[in-house]
Scaffold this motif. Structure first.
Motif, short mmCIF file in Angstrom:
data_model
loop_
_atom_site.label_atom_id
_atom_site.label_comp_id
_atom_site.label_asym_id
_atom_site.label_seq_id
_atom_site.Cartn_x
_atom_site.Cartn_y
_atom_site.Cartn_z
N ALA A 20 0.62 -1.09 -0.11
CA ALA A 20 -0.16 0.04 -0.08
C ALA A 20 0.67 1.22 -0.01
N ARG A 45 -3.37 -1.59 -8.68
CA ARG A 45 -3.78 -0.85 -7.50
C ARG A 45 -4.02 0.56 -7.85
N ARG A 46 -4.64 1.16 -7.28
CA ARG A 46 -5.24 2.71 -7.40
C ARG A 46 -5.22 3.36 -6.29
N SER A 47 -4.33 4.54 -6.34
CA SER A 47 -4.05 5.04 -4.97
C SER A 47 -4.28 6.42 -5.04
N ARG A 60 -3.71 8.36 2.85
CA ARG A 60 -3.45 7.55 1.70
C ARG A 60 -4.62 6.47 1.67
N VAL A 62 -5.26 3.34 -0.81
CA VAL A 62 -4.74 2.24 -1.99
C VAL A 62 -5.89 1.29 -2.22
N HIS A 64 -7.33 -2.01 -4.08
CA HIS A 64 -6.78 -3.17 -4.80
C HIS A 64 -7.93 -3.80 -5.54
N GLU A 74 -9.18 -2.43 0.23
CA GLU A 74 -8.73 -1.37 0.47
C GLU A 74 -7.92 -1.02 1.60
#
Length: 170
Positions: A20, A45-47, A60, A62, A64, A74
């Motif tokens: 993450a 992953r999108r963060s 933050r 992240v 998944h 998440e």
């Protein structure tokens, strides 16, 4: 046409935390939520990162995603903007808690881990955690229990407190 299922390792509290990324050394809040087992394929992953200069914090998140785009898990973490001495990789508090959760519960049964860090003692001052089952209930599809996991110093001062939701047999 041949369809080949590729094995996908189920994400765990430790693997998600490691991938993450940490906002800064000294993260003091973490929330890891599992939504569904992944479809075969690679997790993406999108963060997103939110820096708040006024409060001095960085958050933050992240997400998944599996091969078909479903949210699998998440990780939300929050900490101070300015780095804390020692570096995130050397943080014995969050590491001890996450290893304890992974060691106490079947990793495939963990549904959520929330933690708050209250102190940062040296690694040799972190003892064994106490665990207390807070409640048992049934969700739409399974029986779960919420368990409190607390690490405290010998004086009784709480170092880190976590709440773990885990699937249990009926």
């Amino acid at each position: 046409m041949t369809i080949v299922d590729r094995e996908v390792l189920l994400p765990t509290v430790l693997s998600l935390w490691e991938t993450a990324g940490r906002p800064a050394a000294g993260v003091d809040e973490v929330d890891i939520v599992f939504f569904a087992p992944p479809a075969p394929g690679v997790l993406r992953r999108r963060s997103s990162v939110r820096r708040d200069e006024e409060s001095g914090r960085i958050d933050r998140t992240v997400a998944h995603l599996d091969a078909v785009g479903r949210l699998v898990a998440e990780v939300h973490s929050s900490g101070p903007l300015s780095p804390v001495e020692g570096g995130a990789e050397d943080d014995p508090v969050t590491g001890a808690l996450l290893r304890s959760v992974a060691g106490r519960f079947e990793t495939a049964d963990v549904r959520r881990v929330r933690m708050r860090v209250h102190g940062r003692p040296a690694a040799d001052r972190i003892g064994e955690p106490s665990t207390t089952v807070l409640q048992r209930y049934r969700t739409d599809h399974e029986h779960v229990e919420d368990v409190a996991v607390v690490f405290a110093e010998a004086s009784g001062a709480v170092i880190v407190r976590a709440w773990v939701t885990v699937a249990v047999g009926s």
